[in-house]
Design a protein around this motif. Structure first.
Motif, short mmCIF file in Angstrom:
data_model
loop_
_atom_site.label_atom_id
_atom_site.label_comp_id
_atom_site.label_asym_id
_atom_site.label_seq_id
_atom_site.Cartn_x
_atom_site.Cartn_y
_atom_site.Cartn_z
N LEU A 48 -14.28 -40.79 33.32
CA LEU A 48 -13.54 -39.55 32.94
C LEU A 48 -13.21 -39.48 32.05
CD1 LEU A 48 -10.52 -40.64 33.68
CD2 LEU A 48 -11.21 -40.57 35.79
N GLY A 59 -12.79 -37.80 37.87
CA GLY A 59 -14.09 -38.10 37.65
C GLY A 59 -15.00 -38.39 38.49
N GLU A 64 -9.93 -41.11 39.69
CA GLU A 64 -9.13 -40.02 38.98
C GLU A 64 -8.06 -40.94 38.01
OE1 GLU A 64 -7.54 -38.01 42.31
OE2 GLU A 64 -5.53 -39.44 42.63
#
Lengths: 116, 113
Positions: A48, A59, A64
């Motif tokens: 991400l 992501g 995350e």
């Protein structure tokens, strides 16, 4: 000069528990921040990135990351860890873009170990 | 989806020999980066190319040279190899936009004996 710090060499977590891999950065200007994962003898896989907008970035594979400008941090998180998440995680910052400077600067990596 | 291709995947050379590593970027990507990752180390930037011109240079030894060709593939040439050159060499590509992601290839593991 731009830099990234990953304060933990290794993070251990039990499967099913939440995980956090920490990253702090130092840049001049707006940061472009990335997380990559590396499995043994494999390349770096993009997870991400944060460029602008929402501080919570989602992501791949359920990961995350939360961008916190005041704390200059970009911690990687996952609500429920899997054994298959065990790998080496790198935080990276993109050097401030001008015509010649767009390389990635990596942290030293954090090894995530998820135990069954 | 097409990914970055690197060849060879493994390479064994003797000291003072020469090695050539190749990188084929994702189609329509015009920017290529080379990184070196020593054992237990984070990747270190070596050199990058945008539209076939060198765009940035990092801690690349003078013994190393690289170029990007008209079809956007890139080659890293390494001469007078030393034991310390043993590492994983990654190529990454991007579209060259400031916000774009660098996508990495699987790497070439170079061992110098």
């Amino acid at each position: 000069a731009q830099s990234v710090a990953q304060p933990e060499d290794q993070v251990n977590v039990a499967e099913g528990n939440p995980l956090t891999v920490k990253c702090t950065y130092s840049v001049s200007g707006n940061p472009y921040l990335f997380w990559y994962v590396q499995y043994p003898n494999r390349g770096l896989q993009f997870l991400l990135k944060y460029i602008t907008g929402d501080n919570l970035v989602k992501g791949s594979y359920g990961f995350e990351a939360e961008f916190n400008k005041s704390q200059t941090s970009f911690h990687l998180k996952k609500p429920s860890a899997l054994v298959s998440d065990s790998a080496l995680y790198f935080c990276a910052v993109r050097a401030q873009r001008n015509y010649n400077t767009d390389k990635l600067i990596f942290g030293t990596g954090t090894r995530l170990q998820v135990f069954p | 989806a097409a990914g970055v291709i690197q060849s060879p995947r493994h390479l064994i050379k003797e000291k003072r020999e020469t090695a050539t590593l190749k990188c084929y970027p994702i189609p329509r990507h015009d920017t290529v980066y080379w990184y070196q990752q020593g054992p237990g180390q984070d990747p270190q930037f070596l050199i990058s190319f945008y539209e076939k011109m060198q765009s940035d240079k990092g801690s690349i030894p003078d013994r190393f040279s690289a170029q990007q060709f008209s079809d956007y593939h890139s080659e890293l040439n390494m001469s007078s190899l030393e034991l310390g050159d043993s590492a994983l060499y990654f190529c990454a590509s991007s579209s060259g936009l400031v916000t774009d992601t660098q996508y990495f290839g699987p790497g070439t593991r170079l061992t110098v004996l």
